[in-house]
Design a protein around this motif. Structure first.
Motif, mmCIF file in Angstrom:
data_model
loop_
_atom_site.group_PDB
_atom_site.id
_atom_site.type_symbol
_atom_site.label_atom_id
_atom_site.label_comp_id
_atom_site.label_asym_id
_atom_site.label_seq_id
_atom_site.Cartn_x
_atom_site.Cartn_y
_atom_site.Cartn_z
ATOM 1 N N ALA A 120 0.802 -1.230 0.000
ATOM 2 C CA ALA A 120 0.000 0.000 0.000
ATOM 3 C C ALA A 120 0.840 1.289 0.000
ATOM 4 C CB ALA A 120 -0.985 -0.007 1.180
ATOM 5 N N PRO A 121 1.946 1.354 0.777
ATOM 6 C CA PRO A 121 2.678 2.630 0.821
ATOM 7 C C PRO A 121 3.185 3.117 -0.533
ATOM 8 C CG PRO A 121 3.422 1.211 2.597
ATOM 9 C CD PRO A 121 2.521 0.380 1.722
ATOM 10 N N ASP A 125 -2.721 7.228 -3.559
ATOM 11 C CA ASP A 125 -4.148 7.211 -3.222
ATOM 12 C C ASP A 125 -4.728 5.803 -3.297
ATOM 13 O OD1 ASP A 125 -3.982 9.872 -2.953
ATOM 14 O OD2 ASP A 125 -5.034 10.375 -4.813
ATOM 15 N N GLN A 126 -4.221 5.032 -4.247
ATOM 16 C CA GLN A 126 -4.711 3.654 -4.395
ATOM 17 C C GLN A 126 -4.395 2.832 -3.147
ATOM 18 O OE1 GLN A 126 -6.571 2.529 -7.160
ATOM 19 N NE2 GLN A 126 -6.612 4.735 -7.380
ATOM 20 N N GLY A 127 -3.342 3.225 -2.430
ATOM 21 C CA GLY A 127 -3.015 2.540 -1.185
ATOM 22 C C GLY A 127 -4.145 2.670 -0.172
ATOM 23 N N ASP A 128 -4.793 3.824 -0.161
ATOM 24 C CA ASP A 128 -5.925 4.012 0.763
ATOM 25 C C ASP A 128 -7.127 3.156 0.356
ATOM 26 O OD1 ASP A 128 -4.594 5.698 2.474
ATOM 27 O OD2 ASP A 128 -5.157 7.499 1.363
ATOM 28 N N VAL A 129 -7.279 2.952 -0.943
ATOM 29 C CA VAL A 129 -8.335 2.046 -1.411
ATOM 30 C C VAL A 129 -8.042 0.627 -0.909
ATOM 31 C CG1 VAL A 129 -9.427 1.009 -3.451
ATOM 32 C CG2 VAL A 129 -8.780 3.445 -3.468
ATOM 33 N N ARG A 131 -6.285 -0.198 1.716
ATOM 34 C CA ARG A 131 -6.479 -0.251 3.174
ATOM 35 C C ARG A 131 -7.956 -0.363 3.535
ATOM 36 N NH1 ARG A 131 -2.423 3.873 2.729
ATOM 37 N NH2 ARG A 131 -0.435 2.994 3.417
ATOM 38 N N ALA A 132 -8.790 0.409 2.834
ATOM 39 C CA ALA A 132 -10.233 0.361 3.121
ATOM 40 C C ALA A 132 -10.795 -1.018 2.776
ATOM 41 C CB ALA A 132 -10.958 1.460 2.339
ATOM 42 N N ARG A 135 -9.710 -3.528 5.415
ATOM 43 C CA ARG A 135 -10.477 -3.378 6.659
ATOM 44 C C ARG A 135 -11.846 -4.022 6.530
ATOM 45 N NH1 ARG A 135 -10.112 2.130 7.094
ATOM 46 N NH2 ARG A 135 -8.029 1.704 7.860
ATOM 47 N N ARG B 173 -2.800 0.088 8.836
ATOM 48 C CA ARG B 173 -3.380 1.129 9.705
ATOM 49 C C ARG B 173 -4.701 0.696 10.327
ATOM 50 N NH1 ARG B 173 -2.298 6.104 5.589
ATOM 51 N NH2 ARG B 173 -0.048 5.870 5.428
ATOM 52 N N THR B 175 -7.706 0.397 12.398
ATOM 53 C CA THR B 175 -8.320 1.502 13.134
ATOM 54 C C THR B 175 -8.454 1.199 14.631
ATOM 55 O OG1 THR B 175 -10.427 0.617 12.358
ATOM 56 C CG2 THR B 175 -9.603 2.566 11.257
#
Lengths: 199, 199
Positions: A120-121, A125-129, A131-132, A135, B173, B175
């Motif tokens: 992800a790092p 921005d795709q890294g946040d996708v 991560r979501a 989760r 990350r 939460t």
């Protein structure tokens, strides 16, 4: 001369359409190639041609199967299918099952069910996708199976133990780990994970 | 006008030489900057200037402290100092201690003691140097502390639990993990690690 491109190793060529089983295997090969490249390069720098070359298929075949590059990366960044298999065991046997899934994925399929989150790092921005997705598709879904205090925390820690196993096996390449039979690792590490699920 | 370059935030400028404590802090800042960039780029693509810019120091200051870029990356790829702190506890308290070291490193120093091994796949031949360092400086050193059956395997698995914790905290990350006090995580996860050390 056949009108289809050279098939990847292990797949039979067909002039009409590959059998469904082979199409699924080819899709898996393409996803594996894309994941391999994503482990080493930022998403924006990876061309369809590079994925095609690594997978041993043509770029048009990738487009046929996945539509476009963004859709392909959407699949690469999803954990949905892997999580379904990862969590497919009764709760009282889930720790050993998840450990086995990680090890079989690494040794037999060359694809860890969850480890690619560590890329992800590199992906902006795709890294946040990623991560979501991770989760909602992995940690939260495991947490829903658990009861007792701190279920959400224990789910994240349990997923952490699997990430660590995958990293130690596939990235740090622990020599002892790689010299040990899968079921012996399951016997040793399964209870570690299980203790977080059903303390 | 002072002859030294602008100091990084939190360090006082000195026209002669920085006090030893500040020099150590600056070195740590430079190492952190290099590690940050190595998490995102191949080692060969990282310039001294990029590291200097990120650390808020001049490139010549980096050369003064580390000699050259290769020597700096040698430090970045060494786990020696971190492993010493990581393993600095009696065996019967080592699990909770290592968990605390990972979490304090991530939250207070922005530097996990072991997690950077996961950047090895990006670093080509240098990745193998990292893996060899990781094995001798971390896993093997921990194994020497352990007794009983499968000590080498248990050491690698215990290090794996720490890699996974760091990945879940710093990369995925999680939460719930990030919303939980360090000592509460130590209470929950310390026994998980300890059970591999002293089963």
């Amino acid at each position: 001369m056949s009108t289809v491109s050279t098939p990847p190793p292990g797949l039979s060529a067909s002039p009409i359409a590959p059998p469904r089983r082979d199409a699924e295997a080819t899709k898996a090969t393409i996803l594996r190639a894309a994941r391999h490249l994503m482990a080493r390069h930022a998403h924006a720098d990876i061309t369809l041609k590079a994925i095609a070359d690594r997978a041993g298929v043509s770029a048009p075949l990738i487009l046929k199967y996945f539509g476009n590059k963004d859709a392909l990366f959407g699949r690469v960044m999803s954990f949905e299918t892997d999580a379904a298999a990862l969590l497919d065991a009764p709760l009282d046997q889930l720790g050993p099952h998840m450990v086995r899934q990680v090890l079989v994925g690494q040794t037999e399929r060359g694809a860890d069910p969850v480890l690619r989150i560590i890329f992800a790092p590199r992906q902006g921005d795709q890294g946040d996708v990623m991560r979501a997705n991770f989760r909602t598709q992995v940690s939260d879904r495991l947490a829903l199976r658990l009861s007792g205090p701190d279920a959400d925390l224990r789910a994240e820690l349990a997923v952490g133990t699997l990430l660590g196993l995958g990293a130690m096996y596939g990235i740090a390449r622990g020599t002892r780990l790689r010299a040990t039979a899968i079921e012996d690792i399951v016997d040793r590490y399964g209870p570690t994970v299980q203790a977080l699920l059903t303390p």
